[in-house]
Design a protein around this motif. Structure first.
Motif, short mmCIF file in Angstrom:
data_model
loop_
_atom_site.label_atom_id
_atom_site.label_comp_id
_atom_site.label_asym_id
_atom_site.label_seq_id
_atom_site.Cartn_x
_atom_site.Cartn_y
_atom_site.Cartn_z
N ASP A 38 0.82 -1.21 0.00
CA ASP A 38 0.00 0.00 0.00
C ASP A 38 0.86 1.27 0.00
O ASP A 38 0.55 2.24 -0.69
N LEU A 40 2.38 1.81 -3.49
CA LEU A 40 1.37 2.26 -4.45
C LEU A 40 0.91 3.68 -4.16
O LEU A 40 0.62 4.46 -5.09
N ALA A 41 0.85 4.03 -2.89
CA ALA A 41 0.45 5.40 -2.54
C ALA A 41 1.47 6.41 -3.06
O ALA A 41 1.11 7.48 -3.58
N GLU A 83 1.09 6.66 -6.81
CA GLU A 83 -0.11 7.43 -7.12
C GLU A 83 0.17 8.93 -6.98
O GLU A 83 -0.28 9.74 -7.81
N ALA A 87 2.26 10.22 -9.95
CA ALA A 87 1.69 10.04 -11.28
C ALA A 87 1.32 11.34 -12.00
O ALA A 87 1.63 11.50 -13.19
N GLY A 133 -2.47 4.18 -15.65
CA GLY A 133 -2.37 4.12 -14.20
C GLY A 133 -1.07 3.44 -13.80
O GLY A 133 -0.14 3.33 -14.59
N ILE A 134 -1.02 2.94 -12.60
CA ILE A 134 0.21 2.34 -12.09
C ILE A 134 0.47 1.02 -12.82
O ILE A 134 -0.42 0.21 -13.02
N ASN A 151 2.98 6.19 -17.29
CA ASN A 151 2.55 5.43 -16.12
C ASN A 151 3.69 5.24 -15.13
O ASN A 151 4.79 4.83 -15.53
N ASP A 176 -4.59 -5.06 -6.57
CA ASP A 176 -4.92 -3.72 -6.08
C ASP A 176 -5.57 -2.91 -7.21
O ASP A 176 -5.09 -2.90 -8.35
N ARG A 226 -5.53 0.08 -7.89
CA ARG A 226 -4.71 1.15 -8.46
C ARG A 226 -3.78 0.65 -9.56
O ARG A 226 -3.27 1.45 -10.35
N LYS A 241 -3.07 -0.82 -12.98
CA LYS A 241 -3.81 -0.92 -14.24
C LYS A 241 -3.06 -1.66 -15.33
O LYS A 241 -3.66 -2.01 -16.36
#
Length: 550
Positions: free
Chosen positions: A84, A87-88, A91, A94, A191-192, A218, A271, A273, A275
């Motif tokens: 998490d 990924l945060a 994000e 991005a 996205g990610i 991305n 997750d 997030r 993609k």
């Protein structure tokens, strides 16, 4: 250096790469010869020293499951990051990355590739020890060829994004007055992106997806295989250093390390997030990703059962030499190495009208392999080392598969006694043993299958490929009618076909800017390195229209 300066610096290399993709001829931007002047004097020793220092670096709480396949102590620790948190950060990074235009992102990517080239020897020694590759292969495939594959992906991405103009004035003729609409087109990243690395070729297989996602806007999370972390850790470290040096958010590229005891890949892959997912590895987990990671576009390169079909040849000695080298290279720890060798019961027809019997072929191939591995020093540079305990166990247990044509044996390394070196093995099995033939036996294990005739072999290989997939077929034949049937069967099975390889080029090898690796058309994988379909799903185009009154 500004991003505009960076674009000018790399404009020639990028233009050459885009042109090379269209030509599909030979092109290489990064020399594969470690003695080339582009590599500074002393860089080999410095690279090896850097890798030795990395073996004892303690940057975090995860003590990776890496071990040197050549038996050198390997005790690197990496940061233990929650999925998490990684990924945060991705994000958060991005929006600014997506706000750059495609040309700016491409220039940053090429700067990263240049920085990776400067660490070529460090990367080569990392691939050699973590993956067991012979040094020459580690330098070529792990560095130069991997960089070429990355550049190829960047070139395709730039070309495809460039198909859309930033702005256009749309005018439709009308009897009273023309209709005029201003239209703009904006590249929209998906996205990610998650890149899930493999244990044997972590850079060569991961770079295309990593850089294709990066250039299309991305952020990327790189999740190496637990037993081969260091090569991709070096890649991520290089990318982050370049990004930070340019004043960009380094979290555009991040490393996520796990262990087999405490895996993080499923949590990452599922997750919402994430993609985009690029995966190289075994069919079981690749199939799981394709079925379960429904929120993402999943690109897989899994594995299949590659085949060699021998009907006739005009160069029998060349055929035998080529196959011996093909089966021996890197102890067959390549997804392109043939597993099934098909031979007609009547033998191999030669140009002078005679034939080599099945027993002749067995004896000749065994002798050619024995000659290749007779000199221990030469054998090490050809075979490399066995990367995993599972591959070593498979090689030992393979004796039960069938009648040995020649068996695998352990070799001793003259300087590194803990290195695990193995010669290839070939076992004769009947064509009806489908449970054995249609199963991948990764490592130095191949099967000889004698069929009634060449067409029976073609039908058999077609059936196996349709059910289990294959990346390569290699066919030897002087009969053009049979070649046409082989081409049709290969097309129906969705497998790349190689004909009459009797020289130094091997079916195992795949050249950037020219060859496609995996077809995406059978169970061996759903994506091809590198075609346009490998790049296009990584971005969308958003349109804005404004009516212009007269």
């Amino acid at each position: 250096m500004t991003l505009q300066d960076l674009q000018l610096k790399h404009a020639g290399r990028l233009a050459d790469a885009i042109a090379a993709v269209a030509r599909r001829g030979y092109h290489s931007a990064y020399p594969e010869d470690p003695t080339h002047p582009v590599y500074a004097d002393g860089s080999r020793a410095a690279g090896e020293a850097a890798v030795r220092a990395a073996w004892t670096r303690r940057d975090g709480a995860i003590r990776g499951e890496e071990r040197s396949a050549f038996g050198v102590p390997f005790d690197t620790a990496y940061a233990d990051e929650p999925v998490d948190a990684v990924l945060a950060r991705a994000e958060a990074a991005a929006p600014a990355w997506a706000a750059l235009d495609a040309a700016e992102r491409a220039a940053v990517a090429l700067e990263i590739l240049e920085a990776l080239q400067q660490r070529a020897f460090e990367m080569a020694f990392a691939c050699m020890h973590a993956c067991g590759q012979p040094f020459a292969m580690a330098f070529q495939a792990g560095t130069a060829h991997a960089l070429d594959r990355a550049l190829e992906a960047v070139a395709i991405a730039v070309r495809e994004m460039g198909a859309y103009p930033a702005r256009v004035l749309w005018e439709k003729p009308d009897a009273r007055r023309p209709l005029r609409v201003e239209k703009t087109f904006e590249i929209l990243p998906r996205g990610i992106a998650a890149v899930i690395g493999c244990a044997t070729f972590p850079t060569w297989n991961s770079y295309p997806g990593l850089f294709a996602s990066l250039v299309t806007g991305n952020p990327v999370v790189v999740k190496p295989h637990p037993t081969a972390v260091l090569p991709l850790a070096l890649c991520v470290d290089t990318a982050r250093t370049v990004l930070a040096g340019l004043g960009l958010d380094a979290d555009v590229v991040q490393l996520l390390v796990d262990t087999r005891a405490a895996p993080k890949t499923r949590a990452l892959a599922l997750d919402a997030r994430v993609k985009l997912i690029d995966f190289t590895g075994g069919p079981e987990f690749g199939d799981w990703l394709e079925s379960h990671a429904r929120q993402a576009h999943v690109f897989t390169e899994k594995a299949g059962v590659n085949a060699v079909l021998i009907e006739s040849t005009g160069d029998y000695p060349g055929l035998v030499r080529n196959l011996a080298l093909t089966l021996s290279l890197y102890s067959a720890q390549m997804c392109t190495t043939p597993q099934s060798l098909y031979l007609p019961r009547a033998g191999i027809r030669l140009q002078d009208g005679t034939a080599k019997t099945v027993e002749d072929f067995k004896s000749d191939l065994a002798a050619a392999v024995a000659k290749l591995v007779a000199d221990p020093v030469r054998a090490i540079e050809l075979l490399g080392a066995i990367q995993s305990d599972a591959t070593e166990a498979r090689a030992v247990e393979a004796a039960s598969l069938g009648e040995p044509v020649f068996a695998s044996r352990r070799l001793a390394h003259p300087k590194l006694p803990d290195a695990v070196l193995r010669t290839p093995a070939l076992y004769a099995v009947p064509p009806e043993a489908l449970d054995t033939i249609a199963r991948e036996h990764f490592g130095p294990i191949s099967l000889l299958i004698v069929t009634e005739d060449a067409d029976a072999a073609l039908r058999h290989a077609h059936e196996v490929t349709r059910s289990r997939g294959a990346i390569t077929w290699s066919v030897y034949s002087r009969d053009e009618a049979f070649v046409r049937r082989a081409k049709n069967a290969a097309a129906d099975a969705g497998v790349h076909l190689t004909l009459d390889m009797t020289g130094p080029v091997l079916v195992n090898q795949s050249a950037a800017f020219s060859d496609l690796h995996v077809s995406g058309h059978n169970a061996a994988g759903n994506a091809a390195l590198c075609d346009t379909a490998f790049v296009l799903p990584r971005f969308r185009v958003l349109q804005t229209r404004r009516y212009l009154a007269a």
